[in-house]
Design a protein around this motif. Sequence first.
Motif, mmCIF file in Angstrom:
data_model
loop_
_atom_site.group_PDB
_atom_site.id
_atom_site.type_symbol
_atom_site.label_atom_id
_atom_site.label_comp_id
_atom_site.label_asym_id
_atom_site.label_seq_id
_atom_site.Cartn_x
_atom_site.Cartn_y
_atom_site.Cartn_z
ATOM 1 N N PHE A 1 16.387 2.713 39.217
ATOM 2 C CA PHE A 1 16.053 4.037 38.687
ATOM 3 C C PHE A 1 16.408 5.204 39.602
ATOM 4 O O PHE A 1 15.924 6.314 39.388
ATOM 5 C CB PHE A 1 14.567 4.092 38.337
ATOM 6 N N SER A 2 17.240 4.966 40.611
ATOM 7 C CA SER A 2 17.693 6.079 41.446
ATOM 8 C C SER A 2 19.174 5.905 41.745
ATOM 9 O O SER A 2 19.768 4.868 41.448
ATOM 10 C CB SER A 2 16.894 6.131 42.763
ATOM 11 N N ASP A 3 19.758 6.930 42.366
ATOM 12 C CA ASP A 3 21.159 6.864 42.770
ATOM 13 C C ASP A 3 21.300 6.497 44.246
ATOM 14 O O ASP A 3 22.408 6.513 44.792
ATOM 15 C CB ASP A 3 21.847 8.214 42.516
ATOM 16 N N LEU A 4 20.184 6.203 44.913
ATOM 17 C CA LEU A 4 20.233 5.838 46.325
ATOM 18 C C LEU A 4 20.980 4.519 46.492
ATOM 19 O O LEU A 4 20.842 3.610 45.676
ATOM 20 C CB LEU A 4 18.814 5.692 46.891
ATOM 21 N N ASP A 5 21.768 4.413 47.565
ATOM 22 C CA ASP A 5 22.493 3.151 47.758
ATOM 23 C C ASP A 5 21.590 2.112 48.433
ATOM 24 O O ASP A 5 20.517 2.421 48.942
ATOM 25 C CB ASP A 5 23.789 3.363 48.537
ATOM 26 N N LYS A 6 22.042 0.873 48.413
ATOM 27 C CA LYS A 6 21.236 -0.256 48.883
ATOM 28 C C LYS A 6 20.738 -0.071 50.309
ATOM 29 O O LYS A 6 19.566 -0.323 50.614
ATOM 30 C CB LYS A 6 22.056 -1.553 48.789
ATOM 31 N N GLU A 7 21.636 0.333 51.205
ATOM 32 C CA GLU A 7 21.256 0.463 52.611
ATOM 33 C C GLU A 7 20.210 1.553 52.806
ATOM 34 O O GLU A 7 19.265 1.392 53.579
ATOM 35 C CB GLU A 7 22.501 0.755 53.475
ATOM 36 N N GLU A 8 20.387 2.666 52.113
ATOM 37 C CA GLU A 8 19.423 3.766 52.203
ATOM 38 C C GLU A 8 18.044 3.307 51.723
ATOM 39 O O GLU A 8 17.021 3.655 52.311
ATOM 40 C CB GLU A 8 19.920 4.940 51.350
ATOM 41 N N ILE A 9 18.022 2.521 50.664
ATOM 42 C CA ILE A 9 16.761 2.011 50.120
ATOM 43 C C ILE A 9 16.093 1.062 51.113
ATOM 44 O O ILE A 9 14.885 1.145 51.361
ATOM 45 C CB ILE A 9 17.000 1.307 48.765
ATOM 46 N N LYS A 10 16.884 0.168 51.708
ATOM 47 C CA LYS A 10 16.324 -0.791 52.671
ATOM 48 C C LYS A 10 15.724 -0.081 53.880
ATOM 49 O O LYS A 10 14.653 -0.449 54.373
ATOM 50 C CB LYS A 10 17.417 -1.780 53.115
ATOM 51 N N ILE A 11 16.416 0.957 54.361
ATOM 52 C CA ILE A 11 15.916 1.731 55.514
ATOM 53 C C ILE A 11 14.617 2.440 55.134
ATOM 54 O O ILE A 11 13.644 2.436 55.893
ATOM 55 C CB ILE A 11 16.982 2.749 55.986
ATOM 56 N N LEU A 12 14.612 3.027 53.950
ATOM 57 C CA LEU A 12 13.433 3.756 53.464
ATOM 58 C C LEU A 12 12.210 2.838 53.411
ATOM 59 O O LEU A 12 11.115 3.203 53.848
ATOM 60 C CB LEU A 12 13.746 4.313 52.068
ATOM 61 N N LEU B 1 11.540 10.827 42.203
ATOM 62 C CA LEU B 1 12.859 10.788 41.560
ATOM 63 C C LEU B 1 12.757 10.469 40.070
ATOM 64 O O LEU B 1 13.420 11.103 39.244
ATOM 65 C CB LEU B 1 13.748 9.747 42.254
ATOM 66 N N VAL B 2 11.920 9.492 39.705
ATOM 67 C CA VAL B 2 11.819 9.116 38.295
ATOM 68 C C VAL B 2 11.135 10.220 37.495
ATOM 69 O O VAL B 2 11.550 10.530 36.370
ATOM 70 C CB VAL B 2 11.065 7.774 38.120
ATOM 71 N N THR B 3 10.108 10.854 38.065
ATOM 72 C CA THR B 3 9.426 11.953 37.369
ATOM 73 C C THR B 3 10.358 13.146 37.200
ATOM 74 O O THR B 3 10.359 13.804 36.155
ATOM 75 C CB THR B 3 8.146 12.371 38.126
ATOM 76 N N THR B 4 11.190 13.406 38.205
ATOM 77 C CA THR B 4 12.186 14.493 38.098
ATOM 78 C C THR B 4 13.155 14.217 36.962
ATOM 79 O O THR B 4 13.450 15.092 36.144
ATOM 80 C CB THR B 4 12.956 14.648 39.430
#
Length: 400
Positions: free
Chosen positions: A272-283, A298-301
């Motif tokens: 449900f977001s445009d974030l890439d895999k690595e960015e998500i893992k770091i987050l 992001l989903v509410t936006t």
Amino acid sequence: MNKFLKEFKDRGYFYQCTSEDELSKLLDKEKIKGYIGFDCTAESLHVGSLLQIMCLRLMQKHGHRPIVLIGGGTTRIGDPSGKDKTRKILTEEEIEKNIKNIEKILKNYLDNNDPKTKPIFVNNYSWLKGLNYISFLRDIGKHFTINKMLTFESVKTRLDREQSLSYMEFNYMILQAYDFLELNKNENCTLQIGGSDQWGNIVLGMEIISKINKKDAFGLTTPLLTTSTGKKMGKTEQGAVWIDQNKYSSYDFYQYWRNVDDNDVEKLLLIFSDLDKEEIKILIKEDINNAKKKLAYLVTTDCHSESSAQEAEEKARSIFENNSYDNIDEINFKIDSKLIDTLTSNSTVSSKSEAKRLIEGGGMKIDDDQINDINLTIDKSYNEKILKIGKKKYFKIIVK
């Protein structure tokens, strides 16, 4: 592998595909049109439809043009897929109202600016309403065998449970196949995307396109969206989580995503977001709670608006981080009214039985005092106290 299909898989959208290699080659060679159908059984779509909407958006991202089919015709019949009983038949007025609202939601979600990828909206009632029964049986019906239709999961499940399946519902899969045929003929649509329970219907559509239009077509399905505990997403104890802001407040919508299980956050951010895999893992590695807040924001936006997401985030921070109740919603009670009567009449809880269940389970408090009386009457002494429902819903009581 084609870039669209690769991202479709990488983000967890993929369940099954017909002739994947051929579809990949076609997508490399040209920009295509693909469709997803949405029936109009309610005023709004709920969270369970969001994965399909993300597929439409992904098509646009890769330069393909999505077709949104609104099932004004098929809604009048009812899809047996995933159902254990015949659904309620709506009035013409209800269906038209639902169509307008669902179109509004989808237009808000998709990019309408680029003429090459701008979504095409169609209503299958426009071609289904004029069908001549005899001609339809002769020209279309002859291509379907009862033997094959009885093997489809949507039919088998109902029959195995010895639950009735009306002839009207049994026809749904033929009409959906006919939709694909019409879109292939009139819009040059070569791809249908749907949930995994739509596989049989999609395959029928491809077969009839091959027989009548003498063209190749493709099907792509998405998995059923479930939580790590196996529960279907988009449902709470209070009912469906609607996308429409008028049916489900931005704060409650934000809280739904903010409170997902830790084990689901990575999957949901991918979907449900445009974030890439690595960015998500770091987050997630840095702070799982911040990752949840990011998901909710992001989903509410996307579903409501950025300002609505900001307000919901501020409200949540005020209550749960600053212990302030200044910005919470108010509930108006008449003097000496029953608590559960007011909560059900204004849809704060879905029903009296749900309100009773919450009270009996210790799920309601006024300030820090647990409510034990299901017949509690609200008098002036409760004015401006804080009603707490579950762990996350807080309201200020106003007695008039």
